[in-house]
Scaffold this active site. Structure first.
Site: not given
Ligand code: ASP
Length: 346
Positions: A75-76, A105, A126, A163
């Site tokens: 959703r985000t 890397k 995120r 959040h």
């Protein structure tokens, strides 16, 4: 180590009525007035989307959003991408996900974020570690002093920390349904220790300033709301009530905010197994809630909402608002993007 130092010392700018150019990493940046401005813009944008207003695409035309998701998201990630595109902006991301960028890397977060900052106007990030968004904002500030086109960071979730944009959409949904924030019992249920959405939501309610609204925290002892958050809320004057027995508050709750036990945050699977079935919302249980209560969930849901047949029944209940939350997420994020990028939209 550096991250801990940054987390302790970096103070993101308060919004104070002006969003443009500000990183969004914690709800602590928002005051009552800022939420009013944002929600007003959200309502207006929602209306325009529903009316298929073509002028929307002028709001972020020519702007680029980088999507940096170091942790799973549906959703985000999708709602931010949809929001940016609906505003006429573009979205970039490593073609095969951030794990196949130079992160593979061994590139560190500070450099990955600054690379995105050289190409994008806004980064939505995120990360599984708490404090990562503060670290990203700190290094972007350094980069912004050296490049012509400064970049804003928006946190899309920060480990077990916060959040912020979920809390914004949750608050918006509560207001949309209840038309007020006062005189409510708002009950948060489940994994209050590891759930970043409830951390942000509880703090944001306290920051908004409510009269005669109380927050009830329902969790097993091992998953209680962190003390520092309880302290912030108590200091703000909002009444809190903690229990491990849902029945203490279910029939008096106006808002029931259900959450998933955050399995991925448990070091020991046995600890998860011990409490995973502690709170399960079912159609039977919902019968005991007020007729005008709303049932919220940030999603994804697993067995804490019963079986799939339970889901199907719950989803038909007019009190279930999690699909509205999902949709509102896009509108709130449109408002936020328009505001941090251009300051437009009131
Ligand atoms: N989607 C929310 C989050 O990212 C809730 C969850 O995962 O349970 O925090």
């Amino acid at each position: 180590m550096i991250r801990e130092m940054i987390l302790q010392t970096y103070t993101p700018a308060p919004i104070e009525g002006t969003f443009v150019g500000k990183h969004i990493v914690t709800v602590d940046q928002f005051a009552h007035k800022d939420l009013e401005i944002l929600f007003h813009a959200t309502m207006s944008l929602r209306k325009r989307v529903r009316e298929h207003d073509r002028g929307l695409t002028e709001l972020c035309a020519g702007r680029v959003m980088a999507s940096l998701f170091f942790e799973a998201s549906t959703r985000t990630d999708l709602s931010f991408q949809a929001a940016m595109r609906r505003l006429g902006g573009d979205v970039i991301g490593a073609s095969n996900g951030v794990q196949f960028s130079s992160v593979y890397k061994g590139e560190n977060l500070a450099d990955t974020v600054r690379a995105a900052g050289c190409y994008a106007d806004v980064i939505v990030m995120r990360h599984p570690q708490q404090g990562a968004s503060f670290e990203a904002a700190y290094y972007l500030d350094k980069l912004n002093k050296r490049i012509d086109n400064p970049t804003v960071l928006i946190s899309g979730g920060d480990g077990i920390g916060e959040h912020p944009t979920q809390a914004l959409l949750d608050m918006f949904t509560i207001f949309d349904r209840k038309k007020k924030f006062d005189d409510l019992t708002i009950t948060l249920v489940g994994d209050l220790r590891n759930g970043r959405t409830v951390h942000s939501l509880a703090k944001l309610i306290a920051r908004y300033g409510v009269t005669n609204t109380r927050l009830a925290f329902v969790a097993p002892d091992s998953l209680r709301m962190p003390e520092n958050i309880c302290e912030i809320i108590n200091t703000s004057g909002v009444e809190t009530y903690e229990t491990d027995n849902l029945m203490d508050v279910l029939d008096s709750s106006d808002v029931i905010y259900w959450t998933r036990i955050q399995e991925e945050r448990f070091e020991n699977p046995a600890d998860y197994d011990a409490i995973k079935d502690r709170f399960i919302m079912t159609p039977e249980l919902l019968k005991q809630a007020k007729a005008d209560a709303i049932l919220m969930h940030p999603l994804p849901r697993k067995h804490e909402m019963g079986t799939q047949s339970d889901h199907d029944v719950l989803d038909e209940d007019p009190r279930a608002v999690y699909f509205e939350q999902m949709e509102n997420g896009m509108f709130v994020r449109m408002a936020l993007l328009a505001k941090v990028l251009r300051g437009v939209y009131v």
